[in-house]
Design a protein around this motif. Structure first.
Motif, PDB file in Angstrom:
ATOM      1  N   PRO A   1     -95.050  59.711  41.695  1.00 55.49           N
ATOM      2  CA  PRO A   1     -93.735  60.368  41.606  1.00 55.49           C
ATOM      3  C   PRO A   1     -93.022  59.997  40.317  1.00 55.49           C
ATOM      4  O   PRO A   1     -93.138  58.880  39.836  1.00 55.49           O
ATOM      5  CB  PRO A   1     -92.994  59.832  42.833  1.00 55.49           C
ATOM      6  N   GLY A   2     -92.297  60.937  39.762  1.00 54.84           N
ATOM      7  CA  GLY A   2     -91.516  60.670  38.547  1.00 54.84           C
ATOM      8  C   GLY A   2     -91.412  61.852  37.603  1.00 54.84           C
ATOM      9  O   GLY A   2     -90.320  62.190  37.227  1.00 54.84           O
ATOM     10  N   PRO A   3     -92.418  62.517  37.117  1.00 56.57           N
ATOM     11  CA  PRO A   3     -93.832  62.164  37.285  1.00 56.57           C
ATOM     12  C   PRO A   3     -94.240  61.006  36.376  1.00 56.57           C
ATOM     13  O   PRO A   3     -93.735  60.871  35.259  1.00 56.57           O
ATOM     14  CB  PRO A   3     -94.566  63.432  36.890  1.00 56.57           C
ATOM     15  N   VAL A   4     -95.134  60.188  36.889  1.00 57.60           N
ATOM     16  CA  VAL A   4     -95.718  59.083  36.142  1.00 57.60           C
ATOM     17  C   VAL A   4     -97.231  59.220  36.246  1.00 57.60           C
ATOM     18  O   VAL A   4     -97.768  59.409  37.335  1.00 57.60           O
ATOM     19  CB  VAL A   4     -95.268  57.713  36.701  1.00 57.60           C
ATOM     20  N   LEU A   5     -97.904  59.151  35.111  1.00 63.20           N
ATOM     21  CA  LEU A   5     -99.358  59.177  35.083  1.00 63.20           C
ATOM     22  C   LEU A   5     -99.838  57.731  35.100  1.00 63.20           C
ATOM     23  O   LEU A   5     -99.421  56.921  34.271  1.00 63.20           O
ATOM     24  CB  LEU A   5     -99.834  59.894  33.818  1.00 63.20           C
ATOM     25  N   ARG A   6    -100.680  57.394  36.086  1.00 59.72           N
ATOM     26  CA  ARG A   6    -101.248  56.050  36.185  1.00 59.72           C
ATOM     27  C   ARG A   6    -102.696  56.145  35.731  1.00 59.72           C
ATOM     28  O   ARG A   6    -103.483  56.905  36.307  1.00 59.72           O
ATOM     29  CB  ARG A   6    -101.174  55.547  37.622  1.00 59.72           C
ATOM     30  N   VAL A   7    -103.040  55.357  34.700  1.00 61.58           N
ATOM     31  CA  VAL A   7    -104.385  55.418  34.137  1.00 61.58           C
ATOM     32  C   VAL A   7    -104.909  54.003  33.935  1.00 61.58           C
ATOM     33  O   VAL A   7    -104.216  53.155  33.359  1.00 61.58           O
ATOM     34  CB  VAL A   7    -104.395  56.149  32.767  1.00 61.58           C
ATOM     35  N   VAL A   8    -106.123  53.751  34.413  1.00 65.21           N
ATOM     36  CA  VAL A   8    -106.803  52.487  34.161  1.00 65.21           C
ATOM     37  C   VAL A   8    -107.915  52.779  33.156  1.00 65.21           C
ATOM     38  O   VAL A   8    -108.741  53.667  33.375  1.00 65.21           O
ATOM     39  CB  VAL A   8    -107.392  51.878  35.446  1.00 65.21           C
ATOM     40  N   VAL A   9    -107.892  52.026  32.034  1.00 64.29           N
ATOM     41  CA  VAL A   9    -108.827  52.276  30.928  1.00 64.29           C
ATOM     42  C   VAL A   9    -109.519  50.971  30.543  1.00 64.29           C
ATOM     43  O   VAL A   9    -108.874  49.920  30.467  1.00 64.29           O
ATOM     44  CB  VAL A   9    -108.083  52.836  29.692  1.00 64.29           C
TER      45      VAL A   9
END
Length: 122
Positions: free
Chosen positions: A86-94
């Motif tokens: 939500p937010g929108p927020v992009l969650r990325v693990v790299v």
């Protein structure tokens, strides 16, 4: 077409970014273009390259720390996870790799932005 919606935009549900590679990041004003290779389509039946466009990025947090901008932390970055919050927020693990030293570093990114869209290379 069903998909992940980010700020009114959409990334097709048929795409999987797991094990895709960030080959480059470009910034234009407050927007970023992540050049991504080896994105799986339809459960890996096909692989495509393209650009993940992040419009109007308001905030970037890396491993819990605010960052001034989004930059490459290695020669390339393997995406382990990519999801909308939500937010929108992009969650990325790299996992970033430095070719010369073979060093690898894993980072968790939370990117708050107006919208996200996928543009496939032709």
């Amino acid at each position: 077409m069903a998909g992940l919606r980010f700020g009114g935009s959409m990334i097709p549900k048929s795409l999987s970014f797991h094990d895709a590679v960030i080959a480059g990041i470009e910034r234009e004003g407050t927007s970023y273009a992540l050049h991504v290779e080896d994105v799986a389509v339809d459960d890996g039946e096909d692989v495509i390259n393209g650009t993940l466009v992040l419009d109007d990025v308001r905030r970037v947090v890396i491993d819990g720390n605010a960052a001034a901008e989004l930059v490459m932390s290695g020669d390339d970055g393997e995406i382990l996870e990519l999801e909308e919050r939500p937010g929108p927020v992009l969650r990325v693990v790299v996992v970033w790799t430095k070719y010369e030293s073979h060093d690898e570093t894993q980072n968790l990114y939370l990117i708050e932005c107006q919208s996200v869209r996928w543009e496939a290379d032709e």
